[in-house]
Write a protein that holds these residues in place. Structure first.
Motif, PDB file in Angstrom:
ATOM      1  N   GLN A  32      32.620  31.477  40.410  1.00  0.00           N
ATOM      2  CA  GLN A  32      33.537  31.976  40.730  1.00  0.00           C
ATOM      3  C   GLN A  32      34.846  31.342  40.148  1.00  0.00           C
ATOM      4  O   GLN A  32      35.715  32.714  39.529  1.00  0.00           O
ATOM      5  N   ASN A  33      34.286  30.450  38.708  1.00  0.00           N
ATOM      6  CA  ASN A  33      35.468  30.618  37.838  1.00  0.00           C
ATOM      7  C   ASN A  33      35.305  31.196  37.272  1.00  0.00           C
ATOM      8  O   ASN A  33      36.421  31.789  36.432  1.00  0.00           O
ATOM      9  N   ARG A  39      39.691  38.233  36.584  1.00  0.00           N
ATOM     10  CA  ARG A  39      40.369  38.133  36.748  1.00  0.00           C
ATOM     11  C   ARG A  39      41.754  38.321  36.776  1.00  0.00           C
ATOM     12  O   ARG A  39      43.358  39.119  36.970  1.00  0.00           O
ATOM     13  N   CYS A  40      41.883  37.548  36.482  1.00  0.00           N
ATOM     14  CA  CYS A  40      43.502  36.669  36.578  1.00  0.00           C
ATOM     15  C   CYS A  40      43.697  37.138  34.803  1.00  0.00           C
ATOM     16  O   CYS A  40      44.622  38.107  34.653  1.00  0.00           O
ATOM     17  N   ASN A  41      42.926  37.567  33.785  1.00  0.00           N
ATOM     18  CA  ASN A  41      42.971  37.877  32.933  1.00  0.00           C
ATOM     19  C   ASN A  41      43.608  39.767  33.084  1.00  0.00           C
ATOM     20  O   ASN A  41      45.137  39.994  32.167  1.00  0.00           O
ATOM     21  N   GLN A  49      51.953  40.239  31.516  1.00  0.00           N
ATOM     22  CA  GLN A  49      52.197  38.904  31.439  1.00  0.00           C
ATOM     23  C   GLN A  49      51.735  37.976  30.286  1.00  0.00           C
ATOM     24  O   GLN A  49      50.459  38.395  30.081  1.00  0.00           O
ATOM     25  N   ASP A  50      52.025  36.131  30.284  1.00  0.00           N
ATOM     26  CA  ASP A  50      50.718  35.656  30.005  1.00  0.00           C
ATOM     27  C   ASP A  50      49.917  35.260  29.876  1.00  0.00           C
ATOM     28  O   ASP A  50      49.829  34.948  31.033  1.00  0.00           O
ATOM     29  N   VAL A  51      48.780  35.288  29.178  1.00  0.00           N
ATOM     30  CA  VAL A  51      47.660  34.628  30.177  1.00  0.00           C
ATOM     31  C   VAL A  51      47.170  33.671  29.852  1.00  0.00           C
ATOM     32  O   VAL A  51      46.342  32.820  30.338  1.00  0.00           O
ATOM     33  N   THR A  52      47.981  33.152  29.477  1.00  0.00           N
ATOM     34  CA  THR A  52      47.418  31.397  29.325  1.00  0.00           C
ATOM     35  C   THR A  52      47.280  30.440  30.611  1.00  0.00           C
ATOM     36  O   THR A  52      45.890  29.730  30.027  1.00  0.00           O
ATOM     37  N   PRO A  53      47.960  31.087  31.534  1.00  0.00           N
ATOM     38  CA  PRO A  53      46.999  30.206  32.498  1.00  0.00           C
ATOM     39  C   PRO A  53      45.546  30.404  32.796  1.00  0.00           C
ATOM     40  O   PRO A  53      45.252  29.973  34.271  1.00  0.00           O
ATOM     41  N   CYS A  54      45.223  32.298  32.685  1.00  0.00           N
ATOM     42  CA  CYS A  54      44.319  31.824  33.142  1.00  0.00           C
ATOM     43  C   CYS A  54      42.725  30.978  32.050  1.00  0.00           C
ATOM     44  O   CYS A  54      41.693  31.065  32.555  1.00  0.00           O
ATOM     45  N   LYS A  85      32.786  41.816  41.566  1.00  0.00           N
ATOM     46  CA  LYS A  85      33.657  42.067  41.030  1.00  0.00           C
ATOM     47  C   LYS A  85      34.984  42.004  40.681  1.00  0.00           C
ATOM     48  O   LYS A  85      35.628  40.663  41.363  1.00  0.00           O
ATOM     49  N   ILE A  86      35.075  42.619  39.268  1.00  0.00           N
ATOM     50  CA  ILE A  86      36.709  41.684  38.460  1.00  0.00           C
ATOM     51  C   ILE A  86      37.982  42.679  39.217  1.00  0.00           C
ATOM     52  O   ILE A  86      37.755  44.323  38.620  1.00  0.00           O
TER      53      ILE A  86
END
Length: 86
Positions: A32-33, A39-41, A49-54, A85-86
């Protein structure tokens, strides 16, 4: 808010408890992670947007998942045969 996320990422050591996966077997948590990271990326990159939180998801899956699984999933993504599914 951004400083808080960056501080959490810097002080990160291992995967924290996730109430969605209370059992000892962390296989689903790992997968899941991995999905959440990609998915976040994809979502943040599409919005420029910045992908740092990913990075949080990446650190968690790298902590939980055997590297052989990650290599296999990366290869499946490149070949278009990844089951998630991404």
């Amino acid at each position: 808010m951004a400083e808080n996320i960056e501080q959490k990422i810097k002080s990160y050591r291992t995967a924290p408890f996730d109430a969605r996966f209370p059992n000892t077997n962390q296989t689903r948590n790992c997968f899941q992670n991995y999905l959440d990271f990609h998915r976040c990326n994809k979502a943040l990159s599409a919005k420029d947007q910045d992908v740092t939180p990913c990075e949080w998801y990446q650190r968690v899956y790298k902590s939980l998942c055997p590297m052989s699984w990650v290599a296999k999933w990366d290869e499946q993504q490149e070949n278009g045969s990844f089951p998630g599914k991404i």
